[in-house]
Write a protein that holds these residues in place. Structure first.
Motif, PDB file in Angstrom:
ATOM      1  N   GLU A 201      -3.951  -0.419   5.041  1.00 54.15           N
ATOM      2  CA  GLU A 201      -3.390   0.346   3.928  1.00 54.15           C
ATOM      3  C   GLU A 201      -2.758   1.661   4.372  1.00 54.15           C
ATOM      4  O   GLU A 201      -2.180   2.380   3.547  1.00 54.15           O
ATOM      5  CB  GLU A 201      -4.479   0.592   2.891  1.00 54.15           C
ATOM      6  CG  GLU A 201      -4.860  -0.693   2.170  1.00 54.15           C
ATOM      7  CD  GLU A 201      -6.137  -0.559   1.359  1.00 54.15           C
ATOM      8  OE1 GLU A 201      -6.031  -0.549   0.121  1.00 54.15           O
ATOM      9  OE2 GLU A 201      -7.222  -0.486   1.953  1.00 54.15           O
TER      10      GLU A 201
ATOM     11  N   THR B  27       0.905   2.801  -5.232  1.00 52.84           N
ATOM     12  CA  THR B  27      -0.310   2.117  -4.785  1.00 52.84           C
ATOM     13  C   THR B  27      -1.202   3.069  -4.003  1.00 52.84           C
ATOM     14  O   THR B  27      -0.799   3.609  -2.983  1.00 52.84           O
ATOM     15  CB  THR B  27       0.049   0.912  -3.900  1.00 52.84           C
ATOM     16  OG1 THR B  27       1.006   0.101  -4.584  1.00 52.84           O
ATOM     17  CG2 THR B  27      -1.182   0.086  -3.581  1.00 52.84           C
ATOM     18  N   GLY B  28      -2.422   3.272  -4.503  1.00 51.48           N
ATOM     19  CA  GLY B  28      -3.396   4.059  -3.757  1.00 51.48           C
ATOM     20  C   GLY B  28      -3.233   5.559  -3.844  1.00 51.48           C
ATOM     21  O   GLY B  28      -3.817   6.287  -3.033  1.00 51.48           O
TER      22      GLY B  28
ATOM     23  N   GLU C   8      -5.215  -0.585  -8.094  1.00 49.57           N
ATOM     24  CA  GLU C   8      -4.538   0.101  -6.991  1.00 49.57           C
ATOM     25  C   GLU C   8      -3.351   0.927  -7.476  1.00 49.57           C
ATOM     26  O   GLU C   8      -3.086   2.017  -6.977  1.00 49.57           O
ATOM     27  CB  GLU C   8      -4.059  -0.914  -5.952  1.00 49.57           C
ATOM     28  CG  GLU C   8      -5.147  -1.531  -5.106  1.00 49.57           C
ATOM     29  CD  GLU C   8      -4.578  -2.363  -3.978  1.00 49.57           C
ATOM     30  OE1 GLU C   8      -3.554  -1.957  -3.395  1.00 49.57           O
ATOM     31  OE2 GLU C   8      -5.144  -3.430  -3.684  1.00 49.57           O
TER      32      GLU C   8
ATOM     33  N   ARG D 222      -1.561  -7.641   4.913  1.00 48.37           N
ATOM     34  CA  ARG D 222      -2.471  -7.505   3.780  1.00 48.37           C
ATOM     35  C   ARG D 222      -1.765  -7.869   2.475  1.00 48.37           C
ATOM     36  O   ARG D 222      -0.600  -7.568   2.266  1.00 48.37           O
ATOM     37  CB  ARG D 222      -2.962  -6.052   3.717  1.00 48.37           C
ATOM     38  CG  ARG D 222      -3.723  -5.689   2.457  1.00 48.37           C
ATOM     39  CD  ARG D 222      -4.068  -4.221   2.464  1.00 48.37           C
ATOM     40  NE  ARG D 222      -4.685  -3.826   1.217  1.00 48.37           N
ATOM     41  CZ  ARG D 222      -4.022  -3.391   0.147  1.00 48.37           C
ATOM     42  NH1 ARG D 222      -2.711  -3.316   0.195  1.00 48.37           N
ATOM     43  NH2 ARG D 222      -4.659  -3.042  -0.957  1.00 48.37           N
TER      44      ARG D 222
END
Length: 432
Positions: free
Chosen positions: A108, A181-182, A230, A281
């Motif tokens: 990530e 995302t994140g 996410e 991923r």
């Protein structure tokens, strides 16, 4: 624009460790320091498989692994040495990515921290910005997100409504970004903002960097249909950014943005990232189709075998295409915009491979329990399969880039072309 994004200062062949010696050193270090991954690790489309505590622990471990890379001389393989990288070649990075396949890696952190964010800093950042942030990124101390998409703009990122207004030596930012995302566990953001409403939309943009967790930035998480959280939306209210944290020239953010999106499309071909050979991923790897057929009791089913064969064929073609695109871009035989070819193909293939998994899973694709092994969650993956065609720039936009900028076809009609952005019709809440 800096050219450091592809390798840094020039070096003679005698200064650089040969690829095979590097590969052997990497292999020995990886097997001595990193844990093997389970065959189904990182497989699936944005699966909600962890609690918040487990996700934070995973991010902490990835930061730790990135620091291990740095200490062992494997961080930033193609980053310039003056910013903490190794100054090696794309062939060295490819060897490392092959050797780390099957082992834990900081998945990530690769996107968007390394590409496109760090790549944009290498291309357009000031020397102070590079020396401040690139080494920290390579050590895993800074995780970056791209504040690009907006609720009202869709794929038209040039229609950004987030504003930056000059106030002495600072800028005051207001607006909202989405599909980040994140963002809730990240540190810095690369932000595209509007600085001029009196010129056509592409000419009035500027890029800034800012810490995410500060007063004036509210991060809200978005729950997807499978429970995944996410994605985030950020609300930016009167956030003050010093002009020293501006990236590129004022009102010339589209120049930065064009290169930014090139790096985003280049992800799987980028020499700046570590992505194991065989899959990244958040996808269904072709090899995983065999495990799904096994757990569905369909290994001897001719239809299932045909679907596995299709997946394997797509996998082979994907890797061959990516290698060809990467080689063409490095040599200059094809234009930078050809990265959209790879982006288009990988998006479509990922959606198709996820569909193959769902079809092979049979009845458990509709209803499953944990004991169903590899077939579990194939139904949710199928419902989310279009993520691969949306995230990282839509495949529709990639088709436009290929047709207009690679093949030279006529541009599609745009009613806002040449019109001052404040005069472009919009909903009442977005007028300025």
């Amino acid at each position: 624009m800096s050219t450091g994004a592809t390798g840094g200062s020039a070096a003679t062949a005698s200064d650089i460790e040969d690829v095979e010696s590097f590969r052997l050193r990497a292999r020995n270090w990886i097997r001595s320091n990193l844990a093997p991954l389970a065959s189904d690790a990182l497989v699936g489309v944005m699966r909600a498989s962890h609690s918040d505590e487990e996700e934070l622990a995973s991010i902490a471990r990835q930061r730790e692994i990135q620091r291990m890379f740095f200490d062992a001389g494997f961080a930033g393989i193609c980053f310039p040495k003056e910013y903490g990288g190794q100054g090696l070649t794309p062939e060295h990075q490819a060897a490392f990515s092959e050797e780390i396949s099957g082992y834990e890696y900081p998945s990530e952190i690769q996107a968007p921290t390394f590409s496109p964010c760090a790549a944009v800093l290498l291309d357009f950042g000031t020397e102070e910005q590079k020396r401040r942030h690139i080494p920290a990124i390579l050590r895993g101390e800074e995780l970056w997100m791209q504040f690009l998409s907006e609720p009202s703009a869709g794929s038209d990122v040039a229609a950004a409504l987030t504003t930056a207004v000059r106030d002495g030596d600072d800028w005051i930012l207001n607006g909202s970004k989405i599909w980040t995302t994140g963002a809730w566990w990240s540190d810095w953001g690369l932000v595209l903002a509007r600085t001029n409403w009196d010129v056509p939309k592409h000419r009035g943009l500027t890029v800034f960097i800012l810490p995410i967790h500060q007063d004036g930035i509210e991060v809200n998480r978005i729950e997807m249909l499978n429970g995944n959280k996410e994605f985030c939306q950020e609300f930016i209210t009167d956030v003050r950014v010093p002009d020293s944290d501006r990236v590129g020239n004022i009102d010339d953010g589209w120049t930065v943005g064009t290169r930014w999106m090139f790096h985003e499309r280049m992800l799987h071909n980028s020499p700046l990232v570590t992505i194991p050979k065989g899959g990244a991923r958040g996808s269904i790897r072709a090899a995983h189709l065999v495990e799904i057929a096994r757990d569905a009791g369909r290994l001897d089913d001719p239809l299932a075998r045909d679907l596995i064969g299709e997946g394997r064929t797509l996998d082979v073609v994907t890797h061959a295409l990516q290698e060809r695109v990467a080689a063409g871009l490095r040599s200059g035989r094809i234009p930078d915009q050809s990265a959209a070819v790879g982006r288009l193909f990988t998006g479509v293939v990922a959606a198709r491979t996820t569909t193959l998994a769902f079809e092979i899973a049979g009845g458990t694709g509709a209803a499953w329990e944990d004991a169903d092994g590899a077939t579990a969650e194939c139904g949710n993956d199928y419902l989310l399969r279009q993520v691969s065609c949306i995230g990282g720039g839509t495949t529709e936009m990639a088709r436009n880039v290929v047709s207009e900028r690679v093949l030279g076809m006529p541009r599609e009609q745009a009613l806002d072309r040449g019109v001052a952005f404040r005069d472009v019709p919009r909903g009442g809440s977005s007028r300025r």
